[in-house]
Design a protein around this motif. Structure first.
Motif: not given
Length: 398
Positions: A325-331, A383-388
């Motif tokens: 989730l943190a990865v999505i926010l940073r992205a 999980a998928a959203a963080s990778a994309l």
């Protein structure tokens, strides 16, 4: 295979290894049967999670949006059935499950109809009449399960709805869906669901503080509170139901709290790997008198059935989900710096998923919905959203 899907596969392998340790605590064939059922169910759930995550990552953002849409629409259809279930029961005394679901499953369906909460009295034409109190459960079997599950679409859609407003077609659709989900949430009369929803809204409060103070949010909120006040003031039926659901001294609440006393005896006897996955009902049959009685708390089940090792490993898995989730926010912040027009959508997705996960974790203190397919669907989206999201940042920055 993408490293995010590999991470899920590793989590599955470690959890399965831990659950295998519970085999040595089994004492009879009934426990063995329930244990095997739990192991197979977990393998299927997590296996679909790993494969689904990899598939969505391979197909890209378009499939991710369709996946989120299917998740929301699926719950909306479930709610629609629940409302029809209530209307059929109240309006015509018809058990829609037996009329509709029974034939579809050749009479083998386990649905028993809408949940009957009890009876209350109301004044009609100067005389007292007895009225049934129903709680919408739809296809979820238990109204509390439905109430907790609905926390996710409500909190997931709210950031997008506030971002879109009501002047666009998308905004109107999102507002309508939110209103419908909240309406059904109320019909479930689920205290656990409302508790989770409140905690999820607290998560959204800071990042959405500006939008939440705007008239497009405050006006419908004030309207809803006004309708509730009018209903409470004018209907003894509503007042009785409301009082029964806000009290914490009723038998239902006491049973939930008493279940926590069952953790320590198990940890004293089986501290490392617990009783064995899915064996709670068998172990405590002498106390509950039922063979299918669950622990009514995901965390009680986690500690009792998988021990301290299982609880620590699952906590690590949840921490990994939090990192995604943190990865999505940073992205989303990186996309904003690069001027990507979709940056706001990714930010809304990150905070909506964070609030939905928080609500689920809190509500499962008193119920077990984190064993259901919808929770694995939620993790799949995260999980998928963080990778994309990371892949999109790389494309935009290139």
């Amino acid at each position: 295979m993408h490293h995010v899907a590999l991470g899920l596969l590793l989590a599955m392998a470690v959890l399965e290894a831990v659950y295998l340790g519970g085999y040595f605590a089994l004492e009879n064939s009934e426990q063995l049967s329930q244990y095997a059922k739990g192991m197979v169910k977990f393998a299927l759930h997590f296996g679909f999670l790993v494969c689904g995550t990899q598939y969505v990552i391979d197909r890209g953002e378009r499939l991710l949006r369709r996946t989120i849409g299917a998740f929301v629409v699926g719950l909306a259809l479930n709610c629609a059935y629940g409302v029809a279930q209530l209307a059929a029961q109240v309006g015509a005394g018809v058990n829609l499950d037996k009329r509709l679901i029974g034939p579809l499953t050749f009479g083998q369906g386990s649905l028993g109809g809408i949940n009957v909460y009890g009876q209350t009295t109301a004044v009609e034409s100067g005389s007292y009449v007895s009225l049934g109190v129903y709680r919408v459960n739809a296809l979820a079997l238990d109204p509390n399960h439905l109430g907790i599950m609905l926390c996710v679409p409500i909190l997931l859609l709210l950031p997008f709805a506030l971002r879109a407003g009501v002047r666009s077609r998308q905004g109107l659709v999102l507002a309508g869906l939110l209103a419908f989900f909240v309406f059904v949430e109320v019909l479930t009369l689920s205290r656990s669901g409302l508790l989770g929803l409140a905690c999820g809204l607290l998560v959204l409060a800071w990042p959405l503080r500006r939008q939440l103070l705007q008239p497009r949010f405050l006006a419908p909120l004030a309207g809803a509170l006004g309708l509730l006040a009018v209903a409470l003031a004018s209907s003894s039926y509503v007042r009785q139901v409301f009082r029964s659901r806000v009290t914490l001294s009723d038998n239902s609440a006491k049973v939930h709290f008493q279940f926590f006393d069952l953790v320590q005896p198990v940890l004293d006897a089986h501290p490392v790997f617990g009783l064995g996955l899915n064996t709670f009902s068998v172990y405590y049959q002498f106390l509950t008198g039922k063979t299918n009685w669950g622990p009514h708390s995901f965390y009680i089940a986690l500690l009792d059935e998988t021990g301290l090792v299982g609880a620590c490993v699952f906590a690590a898995f949840l921490a990994w989900v939090g990192i995604r989730l943190a990865v999505i926010l940073r992205a989303s912040r990186a996309l904003e710096r690069h001027g990507d027009p979709e940056a706001g959508e990714w930010r809304a997705l990150a905070i909506g998923l964070s609030a939905g996960l928080t609500a689920t974790l809190v509500a499962n203190v008193f119920y077990l919905t984190m064993q259901f397919y919808y929770f694995y669907g939620l993790v799949l989206i995260v999980a998928a959203a963080s990778a994309l999201a990371v892949a999109r940042v790389r494309r935009v920055a290139a």
